[in-house]
Scaffold this motif. Structure first.
Motif, short mmCIF file in Angstrom:
data_model
loop_
_atom_site.label_atom_id
_atom_site.label_comp_id
_atom_site.label_asym_id
_atom_site.label_seq_id
_atom_site.Cartn_x
_atom_site.Cartn_y
_atom_site.Cartn_z
N HIS A 36 -9.63 2.61 1.71
CA HIS A 36 -9.29 1.33 1.06
C HIS A 36 -8.31 0.46 1.84
O HIS A 36 -8.16 -0.72 1.54
N LEU A 37 -7.62 1.05 2.85
CA LEU A 37 -6.62 0.27 3.60
C LEU A 37 -6.94 0.26 5.09
O LEU A 37 -7.52 1.21 5.61
N PRO A 38 -6.50 -0.79 5.80
CA PRO A 38 -6.80 -0.88 7.24
C PRO A 38 -5.98 0.09 8.09
O PRO A 38 -4.91 0.55 7.68
N ILE A 39 -6.48 0.34 9.27
CA ILE A 39 -5.82 1.23 10.25
C ILE A 39 -4.39 0.74 10.54
O ILE A 39 -3.48 1.53 10.72
N PHE A 165 3.21 8.49 -0.76
CA PHE A 165 3.22 9.34 0.43
C PHE A 165 2.45 8.66 1.56
O PHE A 165 3.03 8.28 2.58
N HIS A 166 1.15 8.46 1.37
CA HIS A 166 0.35 7.87 2.45
C HIS A 166 -0.88 7.18 1.86
O HIS A 166 -1.64 7.81 1.12
N ALA A 167 -1.05 5.89 2.21
CA ALA A 167 -2.14 5.08 1.62
C ALA A 167 -2.06 5.13 0.09
O ALA A 167 -3.06 5.23 -0.60
N CYS A 168 -0.85 5.02 -0.40
CA CYS A 168 -0.44 5.44 -1.75
C CYS A 168 -0.12 4.24 -2.64
O CYS A 168 -0.48 3.10 -2.33
N GLU A 169 0.57 4.51 -3.75
CA GLU A 169 0.98 3.43 -4.65
C GLU A 169 1.83 2.39 -3.90
O GLU A 169 1.66 1.18 -4.08
N LEU A 170 2.70 2.87 -3.04
CA LEU A 170 3.61 1.97 -2.30
C LEU A 170 2.85 1.17 -1.23
O LEU A 170 2.87 -0.07 -1.22
N GLU A 171 2.19 1.86 -0.32
CA GLU A 171 1.55 1.16 0.80
C GLU A 171 0.41 0.25 0.33
O GLU A 171 0.22 -0.84 0.86
N THR A 172 -0.33 0.72 -0.66
CA THR A 172 -1.45 -0.10 -1.14
C THR A 172 -0.93 -1.37 -1.82
O THR A 172 -1.47 -2.47 -1.62
N SER A 173 0.14 -1.22 -2.60
CA SER A 173 0.73 -2.41 -3.24
C SER A 173 1.20 -3.42 -2.20
O SER A 173 1.00 -4.64 -2.34
N LEU A 174 1.83 -2.92 -1.14
CA LEU A 174 2.35 -3.82 -0.10
C LEU A 174 1.22 -4.56 0.60
O LEU A 174 1.32 -5.78 0.83
N ILE A 175 0.13 -3.87 0.93
CA ILE A 175 -0.98 -4.57 1.60
C ILE A 175 -1.69 -5.51 0.62
O ILE A 175 -2.14 -6.59 1.01
N MET A 176 -1.76 -5.13 -0.65
CA MET A 176 -2.33 -6.05 -1.65
C MET A 176 -1.55 -7.36 -1.70
O MET A 176 -2.13 -8.43 -1.88
N ALA A 177 -0.22 -7.26 -1.54
CA ALA A 177 0.62 -8.47 -1.57
C ALA A 177 0.50 -9.26 -0.27
O ALA A 177 0.48 -10.49 -0.30
N LEU A 178 0.42 -8.54 0.85
CA LEU A 178 0.46 -9.22 2.15
C LEU A 178 -0.91 -9.71 2.61
O LEU A 178 -1.05 -10.80 3.16
N GLU A 181 -7.16 -9.48 1.27
CA GLU A 181 -8.54 -9.44 1.77
C GLU A 181 -8.83 -8.17 2.56
O GLU A 181 -10.00 -7.85 2.82
N LEU A 182 -7.80 -7.43 2.94
CA LEU A 182 -7.99 -6.21 3.73
C LEU A 182 -8.05 -4.95 2.87
O LEU A 182 -8.21 -3.85 3.39
N VAL A 183 -7.92 -5.11 1.55
CA VAL A 183 -7.94 -3.95 0.66
C VAL A 183 -9.31 -3.86 -0.02
O VAL A 183 -9.78 -4.83 -0.60
N ASP A 184 -9.95 -2.69 0.09
CA ASP A 184 -11.19 -2.44 -0.65
C ASP A 184 -10.80 -1.82 -1.99
O ASP A 184 -10.59 -0.61 -2.10
N ARG A 185 -10.69 -2.65 -2.99
CA ARG A 185 -10.16 -2.20 -4.28
C ARG A 185 -11.07 -1.15 -4.93
O ARG A 185 -10.60 -0.27 -5.64
#
Ligand SMILES: [Zn+2]
Length: 259
Positions: A36-39, A165-178, A181-185
């Motif tokens: 769901h998140l980019p490299i 931890f990784h590709a998690c609640e924290l990181e996914t939220s941050l990429i959703m905000a930033l 378009e790069l998040v596959d929900r």
């Protein structure tokens, strides 16, 4: 004021108060973050956090941001396609060369600002060598093995401890905000380490006994945590929080006397 070395001319850098200016080396990673998140998640988050910090930097604080080291030590993720990694020796050599360059021009306070947990041990280990070998005052700011996010997460985290931890609640939220378009929900999942690695008293992914794990030991999916609990609203709160938190940290660094 926060300035980027990339955009300055040599004479402008020479004119800075080099004892007072806090030099920042951002270091991140390019590694798999599930489906769901980019490299480049860690690198994109770090850039977003620095932009938030930039908005909050007090007028009397001088910060010089170096180009980001956008690949880190990510060999734990190498069984997942797309991951790039430096070897331990390469990363140490790069960090030492950056520190040496900065010291050569008379700067003193050198902050390594880290977005990837796999880099943390390396940064802490080389920091003392930078002091001893180059006469720098090094600092490591790391948000994975410290309580950096704790004051915010105690209010907004909806997952259990392993949910961040990784590709998690924290990181996914941050990429959703930033970069929404790069998040596959549709691909967001929750994925946790095996029960044994979570419930043991000593041998867990958090220690206290370090088992030198690789991601495939603890996650078939590449995700460790709760991506389904992520929201862009949380991500915006995280960015605002991180920018302000860094101001507090940098104020303490600023107050530490020159060598
Ligand atoms: Zn990450």
């Amino acid at each position: 004021m926060l300035q980027y070395l990339t955009k300055l001319r040599s004479n402008e850098v020479a004119a800075l108060d080099r004892k007072k200016t806090i030099v920042v080396l951002p270091i991140a990673a390019h590694e798999q973050h599930g489906k769901h998140l980019p490299i480049g998640t860690d690198t994109l988050i770090l850039e977003g956090v620095i932009q938030s910090f930039e908005k909050n930097v007090p007028a009397q604080m001088d910060v010089l941001v170096l180009p980001t080291i956008a690949v880190g030590k990510s060999n734990e993720h190498m069984s997942f396609c797309g991951t790039l990694t430096y070897s331990l020796d390469t990363l140490i050599a790069m960090l030492r060369d950056m520190a040496k360059s900065v010291a050569r021009h008379g700067f003193e306070k050198f902050v390594m600002l880290n977005a990837h947990g796999g880099n943390t041990d390396v940064l802490n280990a080389v920091a003392r060598d930078m002091r001893d070998d180059y006469g720098l005052r090094p600092f490591v700011i790391d948000w994975w093995f410290t309580d950096f996010w704790a004051d915010l997460m105690k209010d907004i985290q909806q997952s259990p401890r392993d949910g961040v931890f990784h590709a998690c609640e924290l990181e996914t939220s941050l990429i959703m905000a930033l970069h929404p378009e790069l998040v596959d929900r549709e691909a967001c999942i929750d994925s946790y380490p095996p029960e044994q690695m979570r419930k043991n008293r000593f041998v867990t992914v958090f220690g206290p006994v370090n088992m030198g794990w690789v991601t495939a030991d603890i996650s078939k999916t590449g995700v460790i945590g709760a991506a389904t609990k992520a929201t862009p609203e949380k991500g915006r709160m995280m960015l605002d929080y991180a920018g302000k938190k860094l101001v507090g940290i940098f104020e303490e660094i600023q107050a530490i006397p020159s060598l």
